[in-house]
Scaffold this active site. Structure first.
Site, PDB file in Angstrom:
ATOM      1  N   HIS A   1       6.503  -1.672   3.679  1.00 48.94           N
ATOM      2  CA  HIS A   1       6.457  -3.136   4.063  1.00 48.94           C
ATOM      3  C   HIS A   1       5.681  -3.585   2.822  1.00 48.94           C
ATOM      4  CE1 HIS A   1       3.107  -0.533   5.541  1.00 48.94           C
ATOM      5  NE2 HIS A   1       2.308  -1.558   5.396  1.00 48.94           N
TER       6      HIS A   1
ATOM      7  N   ASN B   1       0.720  -1.200   0.064  1.00 46.29           N
ATOM      8  CA  ASN B   1      -0.120   0.039   0.148  1.00 46.29           C
ATOM      9  C   ASN B   1       0.743   1.290  -0.122  1.00 46.29           C
ATOM     10  OD1 ASN B   1      -2.571  -1.453  -0.027  1.00 46.29           O
ATOM     11  ND2 ASN B   1      -2.050  -1.675   2.349  1.00 46.29           N
TER      12      ASN B   1
HETATM   13  P1  AMP Z   1      -0.651  -0.536   5.968  1.00 44.48           P
HETATM   14  O1  AMP Z   1      -2.082  -0.485   6.270  1.00 44.48           O
HETATM   15  O2  AMP Z   1      -0.536  -1.263   4.454  1.00 44.48           O
HETATM   16  O3  AMP Z   1       0.148   0.637   6.327  1.00 44.48           O
HETATM   17  O4  AMP Z   1      -0.426  -1.794   6.919  1.00 44.48           O
HETATM   18  C1  AMP Z   1       0.095  -1.746   8.040  1.00 44.48           C
HETATM   19  C2  AMP Z   1      -0.211  -3.109   8.733  1.00 44.48           C
HETATM   20  O5  AMP Z   1       0.611  -3.289   9.877  1.00 44.48           O
HETATM   21  C3  AMP Z   1      -1.793  -3.292   9.067  1.00 44.48           C
HETATM   22  O6  AMP Z   1      -2.231  -4.394   8.428  1.00 44.48           O
HETATM   23  C4  AMP Z   1      -1.403  -3.679  10.647  1.00 44.48           C
HETATM   24  O7  AMP Z   1      -2.346  -4.562  11.247  1.00 44.48           O
HETATM   25  C5  AMP Z   1      -0.201  -3.702  10.757  1.00 44.48           C
HETATM   26  N1  AMP Z   1       0.425  -3.524  12.382  1.00 44.48           N
HETATM   27  C6  AMP Z   1       0.225  -2.454  12.895  1.00 44.48           C
HETATM   28  N2  AMP Z   1       1.000  -2.357  13.768  1.00 44.48           N
HETATM   29  C7  AMP Z   1       1.417  -3.658  14.208  1.00 44.48           C
HETATM   30  C8  AMP Z   1       2.118  -4.431  15.149  1.00 44.48           C
HETATM   31  N3  AMP Z   1       2.492  -3.819  16.279  1.00 44.48           N
HETATM   32  N4  AMP Z   1       2.467  -5.676  14.878  1.00 44.48           N
HETATM   33  C9  AMP Z   1       1.895  -6.254  13.923  1.00 44.48           C
HETATM   34  N5  AMP Z   1       1.528  -5.597  12.900  1.00 44.48           N
HETATM   35  C10 AMP Z   1       1.184  -4.448  12.859  1.00 44.48           C
END
Ligand code: AMP
Ligand code: ZN
Length: 112
Positions: free
Chosen positions: A99, A86
């Site tokens: 990511h 994203n």
């Molecule tokens: P995006 O919305 O593409 O920026 O993805 C961010 C992702 O990070 C989301 O799917 C969240 O659920 C995940 N996320 C946020 N904080 C954490 C965390 N502490 N551990 C694991 N995943 C996380």
């Protein structure tokens, strides 16, 4: 980078369920999974966007793709998986540290 949740995971300052780590990337379970298997592949270096790629970052990402492909069966993704990056608010990017979402472990639908 201060106040970046993924930099804190990389630094071990907050816990994560890691499934792979080397000097360049870490792969851990998404805290709010959208599929039976939902992992995040995170370069250890902080930058937010593909528009910030440079030679070394490109190499790390290409190597990450190769590592994901070879490790996918061990993560329960032998039948197939989806990679999602994203970029920006309208795409739903909530963490400004590049990511790759790795989704699978089941038959996936396709919605925008
Ligand atoms: P995006 O919305 O593409 O920026 O993805 C961010 C992702 O990070 C989301 O799917 C969240 O659920 C995940 N996320 C946020 N904080 C954490 C965390 N502490 N551990 C694991 N995943 C996380
Ligand atoms: Zn970061």
């Amino acid at each position: 980078m201060k106040d970046c949740v993924f930099c804190k995971i990389v630094a071990g300052e907050i816990p994560s369920a890691k499934v792979y780590e080397d000097g360049e990337i870490v792969v851990f379970k998404d805290i709010a999974p959208l599929a039976k298997v939902h992992l995040l592949c995170v370069p250890k270096e902080h930058y937010a966007r593909l528009s910030e790629l440079n030679g070394e970052r490109k190499r790390v990402l290409a190597d990450a793709a190769e590592k994901i492909a070879s490790l996918a069966p061990s993560w329960g993704l032998g039948e197939g998986y989806r990679l999602v990056v994203n970029q920006g608010e309208s795409a739903g990017q909530t963490v400004p540290h590049l990511h790759i979402h790795i989704l699978g472990g089941e038959t996936l639908g396709w919605e925008k």
